[in-house]
Scaffold this active site. Sequence first.
Site, mmCIF file in Angstrom:
data_model
loop_
_atom_site.group_PDB
_atom_site.id
_atom_site.type_symbol
_atom_site.label_atom_id
_atom_site.label_comp_id
_atom_site.label_asym_id
_atom_site.label_seq_id
_atom_site.Cartn_x
_atom_site.Cartn_y
_atom_site.Cartn_z
ATOM 1 N N HIS A 86 3.567 -18.756 -5.438
ATOM 2 C CA HIS A 86 4.189 -19.014 -6.736
ATOM 3 C C HIS A 86 3.551 -20.209 -7.451
ATOM 4 C CE1 HIS A 86 6.925 -18.417 -9.856
ATOM 5 N NE2 HIS A 86 8.074 -18.362 -9.204
ATOM 6 N N THR A 93 -1.958 -4.770 4.001
ATOM 7 C CA THR A 93 -1.536 -4.501 5.370
ATOM 8 C C THR A 93 -0.587 -3.312 5.378
ATOM 9 O OG1 THR A 93 -0.454 -5.435 7.335
ATOM 10 C CG2 THR A 93 0.345 -6.187 5.199
#
Length: 406
Positions: free
Chosen positions: A377, A325
């Site tokens: 994560h 983006t």
Amino acid sequence: MAIEIKAPTFPESVADGTVATWHKKPGDAVKRDELIVDIETDKVVIEVLAEADGVLATIVKNEGDTVLSNELLGTLGEGSGAAAPASAPAAATAAQTAAPAVSGDDAILSPAARKIAEENGIDPSSLAGTGKGGRVTKEDAVAAVEAKKNAPSAPSAKPSAPAAAEPMLAAGDRVEKRVPMTRVRATVARRLVEAQSNMAMLTTFNEVDMTEVMALRSKYKDLFEKTHNGVRLGFMSFFVKAATEALKRFPAVNASIDGADIVYHGYADVGVAVSSDRGLVVPVLRNAELMSLAEIENGIATYGKKARDGKLSIDEMTGGTFTITNGGTFGSMMSTPIVNPPQAAILGMHNILQRPMAVNGQVVIRPMMYLALSYDHRLIDGKEAVTFLVTIKNLLEDPARLLLDI
């Protein structure tokens, strides 16, 4: 014999849709391939066309109702519709001349055009329709918005309505406007909240010196455009190319979680976030790792035009293993992009600014950009995320690495 009007088959990524607008009323004559009803999904507006000539007999699903794949919307009865089409143009003309505001806003305005008009403060009755039967299409609304933006002084022809409305607002008036949230906006909101709730999401930052990429682009952009039939060389292709190379080296960044399994993708389908009138859409460059810079730039340009015109298909926005983006096009200096599930990471580009940097003990001015990598994560360790972003930085600061695969 009645012909069933059914909703189309939605892809697996689209659970249902909403009936946006019926363009015919029961008893109206319908011709084959004529637009009957619009269905708005989480991604696009789907037009349902008549399968044969006839008369709209019944409406089963009204505007605002939720529909599933292949669900019955209404029925089409037998009838030639010969008399009705002959008189319809006259009736439409009479209605248009007698009450242009009602005709423009209700009878021939598509839902996409209506949204664009409302969001940009354009009177729907002032729009001229170029579609079938005088229907105002999305392209007509977009053209009106562009004309409004490019007008040197807005007070020429049509600001009579705004001018009349403005004096009614005295200083200190607290005006509110309530509009229903579109399915696209509601879906984006839901998915963003889900991503933050269901992921262990972190963001790591770095900065890249754009000197070499900008010099390369400046040197070859004219020859590039001439060689590749008008395709312009931008920065996004360098980032996509660098990202696909980094994804090869760090397959976990290109993976996704499916239940208790990790799915490693042997290809790089890169989604490129594009802002449109309906909200943020993410068309996907399939097998971007196999594409040249020219193919990437051409694909992005094509998707950008389709997004502005509302022509992106569901398939073009489905899937993707990694997303890029670019908030820098709007002047963003730094941001923390949100991962698009089930992907594991998203790369955020930002504005390029001239900043003083220490190079070999000397302070020099360099074009610098901050990069942000948000990642899940649960799947990607901090070391992998940081090294992945540093790899992209190194490839962009020395573009020859992309050719030499080092």
